[in-house]
Design a protein around this motif. Structure first.
Motif, PDB file in Angstrom:
ATOM      1  N   GLU A  16      28.144  16.487  86.210  1.00  0.00           N
ATOM      2  CA  GLU A  16      28.302  15.033  86.275  1.00  0.00           C
ATOM      3  C   GLU A  16      27.097  14.323  85.667  1.00  0.00           C
ATOM      4  OE1 GLU A  16      31.033  14.556  90.299  1.00  0.00           O
ATOM      5  OE2 GLU A  16      28.859  14.750  90.490  1.00  0.00           O
ATOM      6  N   LEU A  17      25.902  14.851  85.950  1.00  0.00           N
ATOM      7  CA  LEU A  17      24.694  14.255  85.382  1.00  0.00           C
ATOM      8  C   LEU A  17      24.695  14.388  83.865  1.00  0.00           C
ATOM      9  CD1 LEU A  17      21.921  12.928  85.869  1.00  0.00           C
ATOM     10  CD2 LEU A  17      20.955  15.246  86.029  1.00  0.00           C
ATOM     11  N   ALA A  18      25.099  15.555  83.364  1.00  0.00           N
ATOM     12  CA  ALA A  18      25.157  15.758  81.915  1.00  0.00           C
ATOM     13  C   ALA A  18      26.138  14.789  81.263  1.00  0.00           C
ATOM     14  CB  ALA A  18      25.551  17.202  81.606  1.00  0.00           C
ATOM     15  N   LEU A  19      27.292  14.588  81.890  1.00  0.00           N
ATOM     16  CA  LEU A  19      28.272  13.645  81.347  1.00  0.00           C
ATOM     17  C   LEU A  19      27.690  12.241  81.245  1.00  0.00           C
ATOM     18  CD1 LEU A  19      31.512  14.780  83.217  1.00  0.00           C
ATOM     19  CD2 LEU A  19      31.075  14.977  80.760  1.00  0.00           C
ATOM     20  N   MET A  20      26.958  11.821  82.271  1.00  0.00           N
ATOM     21  CA  MET A  20      26.376  10.483  82.271  1.00  0.00           C
ATOM     22  C   MET A  20      25.277  10.351  81.224  1.00  0.00           C
ATOM     23  SD  MET A  20      24.442   8.408  85.344  1.00  0.00           S
ATOM     24  CE  MET A  20      22.849   9.167  84.949  1.00  0.00           C
ATOM     25  N   LEU A  21      24.368  11.304  81.190  1.00  0.00           N
ATOM     26  CA  LEU A  21      23.275  11.245  80.230  1.00  0.00           C
ATOM     27  C   LEU A  21      23.797  11.242  78.801  1.00  0.00           C
ATOM     28  CD1 LEU A  21      20.774  13.760  81.874  1.00  0.00           C
ATOM     29  CD2 LEU A  21      20.610  11.266  81.868  1.00  0.00           C
ATOM     30  N   ASN A  22      24.799  12.055  78.550  1.00  0.00           N
ATOM     31  CA  ASN A  22      25.360  12.144  77.205  1.00  0.00           C
ATOM     32  C   ASN A  22      26.074  10.855  76.815  1.00  0.00           C
ATOM     33  OD1 ASN A  22      25.664  14.026  74.941  1.00  0.00           O
ATOM     34  ND2 ASN A  22      27.856  13.893  75.356  1.00  0.00           N
ATOM     35  N   ALA A  23      26.837  10.302  77.749  1.00  0.00           N
ATOM     36  CA  ALA A  23      27.588   9.076  77.456  1.00  0.00           C
ATOM     37  C   ALA A  23      26.672   7.893  77.234  1.00  0.00           C
ATOM     38  CB  ALA A  23      28.554   8.778  78.600  1.00  0.00           C
ATOM     39  N   GLU A  24      25.509   7.873  77.893  1.00  0.00           N
ATOM     40  CA  GLU A  24      24.600   6.738  77.817  1.00  0.00           C
ATOM     41  C   GLU A  24      23.485   6.932  76.789  1.00  0.00           C
ATOM     42  OE1 GLU A  24      23.224   5.951  81.759  1.00  0.00           O
ATOM     43  OE2 GLU A  24      25.201   5.349  82.497  1.00  0.00           O
ATOM     44  N   ALA A  25      23.597   7.968  75.963  1.00  0.00           N
ATOM     45  CA  ALA A  25      22.590   8.201  74.919  1.00  0.00           C
ATOM     46  C   ALA A  25      22.491   6.989  74.001  1.00  0.00           C
ATOM     47  CB  ALA A  25      22.950   9.449  74.123  1.00  0.00           C
ATOM     48  N   ASP A  26      21.277   6.690  73.568  1.00  0.00           N
ATOM     49  CA  ASP A  26      21.010   5.506  72.744  1.00  0.00           C
ATOM     50  C   ASP A  26      20.023   5.888  71.649  1.00  0.00           C
ATOM     51  OD1 ASP A  26      20.152   3.033  71.685  1.00  0.00           O
ATOM     52  OD2 ASP A  26      20.572   2.025  73.579  1.00  0.00           O
ATOM     53  N   LYS A  27      20.333   5.525  70.422  1.00  0.00           N
ATOM     54  CA  LYS A  27      19.503   5.922  69.282  1.00  0.00           C
ATOM     55  C   LYS A  27      18.083   5.367  69.348  1.00  0.00           C
ATOM     56  CE  LYS A  27      23.252   6.677  65.976  1.00  0.00           C
ATOM     57  NZ  LYS A  27      23.849   6.257  64.677  1.00  0.00           N
ATOM     58  N   LYS A  28      17.865   4.307  70.116  1.00  0.00           N
ATOM     59  CA  LYS A  28      16.523   3.730  70.191  1.00  0.00           C
ATOM     60  C   LYS A  28      15.554   4.638  70.943  1.00  0.00           C
ATOM     61  CE  LYS A  28      17.069   1.122  74.504  1.00  0.00           C
ATOM     62  NZ  LYS A  28      17.098  -0.215  75.132  1.00  0.00           N
ATOM     63  N   ASN A  29      16.092   5.602  71.692  1.00  0.00           N
ATOM     64  CA  ASN A  29      15.247   6.533  72.434  1.00  0.00           C
ATOM     65  C   ASN A  29      14.906   7.733  71.570  1.00  0.00           C
ATOM     66  OD1 ASN A  29      15.187   5.405  75.256  1.00  0.00           O
ATOM     67  ND2 ASN A  29      17.389   5.508  74.901  1.00  0.00           N
ATOM     68  N   ALA A  30      13.637   8.059  71.538  1.00  0.00           N
ATOM     69  CA  ALA A  30      13.177   9.227  70.800  1.00  0.00           C
ATOM     70  C   ALA A  30      12.543  10.192  71.777  1.00  0.00           C
ATOM     71  CB  ALA A  30      12.177   8.823  69.724  1.00  0.00           C
TER      72      ALA A  30
END
Length: 431
Positions: free
Chosen positions: A205-219
């Motif tokens: 569940e955590l992986a699904l959330m982190l993946n769905a909320e990925a944002d290109k501004k984060n490096a």
């Protein structure tokens, strides 16, 4: 007559014993793990692909067979690489020690380290792999590094165009959510993402959330840490869910055997105490049961009066918690060989207990009882950074150090829980 009564008594004992054994057996493995669901499906998502497995000794089925061996022996699976987080693939590395690249003695498969200089898989490490499989038992706490490794896998798979399959496992703390979100500036490998200290999700569940909320501004920094507490890009992610698990379950409800995830979490029950005292361990002068037979279940020093401390803690009437005075000598770690006094924490009602707050209430009570001890002043200042990173903020330390009044700081610690529950529940796979 006496003989007849004796025989009847023995028959009753046998019947009761059989009934108890039957009940125990029927309660076993009420949860089917992700690896078992995948096996029942004929390893469908892995067929025709070169597979890399990220695991450790906790990656086992309900009969304790290693996922390494399950995948290695499966004709449908081409297992070509193994990757070890903290403690290594086979669990032969001490906590905090570097994990070296090696070859697995049992299977002859190359092993790569994801704990040490390299925490995010490199292009070379993934060159011969089409899909990574993650199968590790977590303890439901943000500061445990296995979910940080999971986050690095999500990043690497997105960057190098690899698939990631997460074989889901229970959160031993069920759906408990406690603590503030980790803040920018305090993101580290022990607080990798903007999630609460207890986040109430399974690894899948955590992986699904982190993946769905990925944002290109984060490096991701050179140390493998997302600077803003989020991933920068999405990968192709598949979660193989469990069967029979619910968010209202604690570890005992699963019927599963516990495999030691790290040396001081010897059973699932100790996952409950890890968040209750673990932050206080960062001071370096409290013994929290590490080095004795009850890791994370105690708090003791040489200058505490055990009976008085237990009385004062019990006066708080903390929900679901009772404190018992204890006298003990640690075999190693803080206070080795010294006569210590303190309290043992007893969780009487798991659902009602606020696990993470216990340690902060203990600080408050100890300060009132022993005002000559100013804990942050006595602490080695080099430990402040780790204390703050584990808390996910500097605010807790800064405010507590003034007067150790937890009731004032508590609002900050609890401010994010309900909003996070609403945010994360969109990705729940279970009731």
């Amino acid at each position: 007559m006496k003989r007849t009564l004796l025989l009847l008594s023995l028959m009753v004992m046998v019947v009761c014993s059989c009934a108890a054994q039957s009940k125990q057996q029927s309660s076993k493995a009420t949860v089917k793990l992700g690896i078992e669901v995948l096996r029942d499906r004929g390893f469908d998502v892995l067929k025709g692909k070169r597979v890399g497995l990220v695991t450790n000794p906790t990656g086992v089925d309900s009969h304790l067979k290693s996922t390494v061996d399950i995948l290695h022996e499966a004709p449908e699976v081409n297992l070509v690489a193994l990757y070890g987080p903290e403690h290594g693939v086979r669990g032969n590395v001490h906590a905090g020690d570097h994990v070296d690249n090696d070859v697995d003695a049992r299977t002859g498969i190359p092993m790569y380290s994801l704990y040490g200089k390299t925490r995010k898989p490199t292009a070379d490490m993934l060159e011969k792999v089409d899909v990574l499989v993650y199968d590790i038992q977590d303890n439901g706490c943000r500061s445990y590094t296995y979910i940080s490794t999971l986050g690095m896998l999500l990043e690497a798979c997105a960057e190098f165009d690899k698939e990631l399959v997460v074989l889901d496992r229970p959160n031993p703390l069920g759906g408990k959510i406690e603590g503030n979100l980790a803040e920018v500036g305090y993101i580290s490998f022990v607080s990798q993402f903007k999630i609460p200290y207890l986040y109430g999700q399974t690894p899948g569940e955590l992986a699904l959330m982190l993946n769905a909320e990925a944002d290109k501004k984060n490096a991701v920094t050179g140390k493998g840490v997302a600077k803003d507490g989020a991933l920068s890009q999405k990968c192709k992610l598949t979660v193989v869910p469990m069967e029979g698990w619910r968010h209202d379950m604690k570890w005992e409800d699963t019927g599963l055997e516990w495999v030691v995830a790290s040396p001081h979490v010897p059973n699932g029950y100790h996952s409950y105490f890890y968040p209750a005292t673990g932050i206080l361990g960062e001071f370096g002068f409290f013994n929290i049961g590490v080095g004795y037979t009850m890791p994370f279940q105690l708090l003791g020093t040489t200058w505490i009066n055990a009976e008085d401390f237990a009385d004062e803690m019990n006066k708080l009437n903390l929900p679901g918690i009772i404190f018992r005075p204890i006298h003990y000598k640690p075999f190693y770690s803080v206070g080795k060989g010294e006569q210590l006094q303190g309290v043992q924490i007893h969780i009487m009602d798991f659902a009602a207990a606020n696990l993470t707050e216990v340690q902060f209430w203990m600080l408050q009570v100890l300060n009132r009882m022993y005002p000559e001890h100013r804990f942050f002043e006595e602490c080695d200042k080099s430990r402040f950074r780790m204390f703050d990173q584990v808390c996910g903020t500097g605010y807790i330390r800064e405010e507590l150090s003034k007067d150790y009044d937890w009731s004032r700081v508590r609002e900050y610690w609890t401010k994010d829980a309900e909003a996070y529950r609403a945010r994360s529940s969109k990705y729940y796979l279970y009731k």
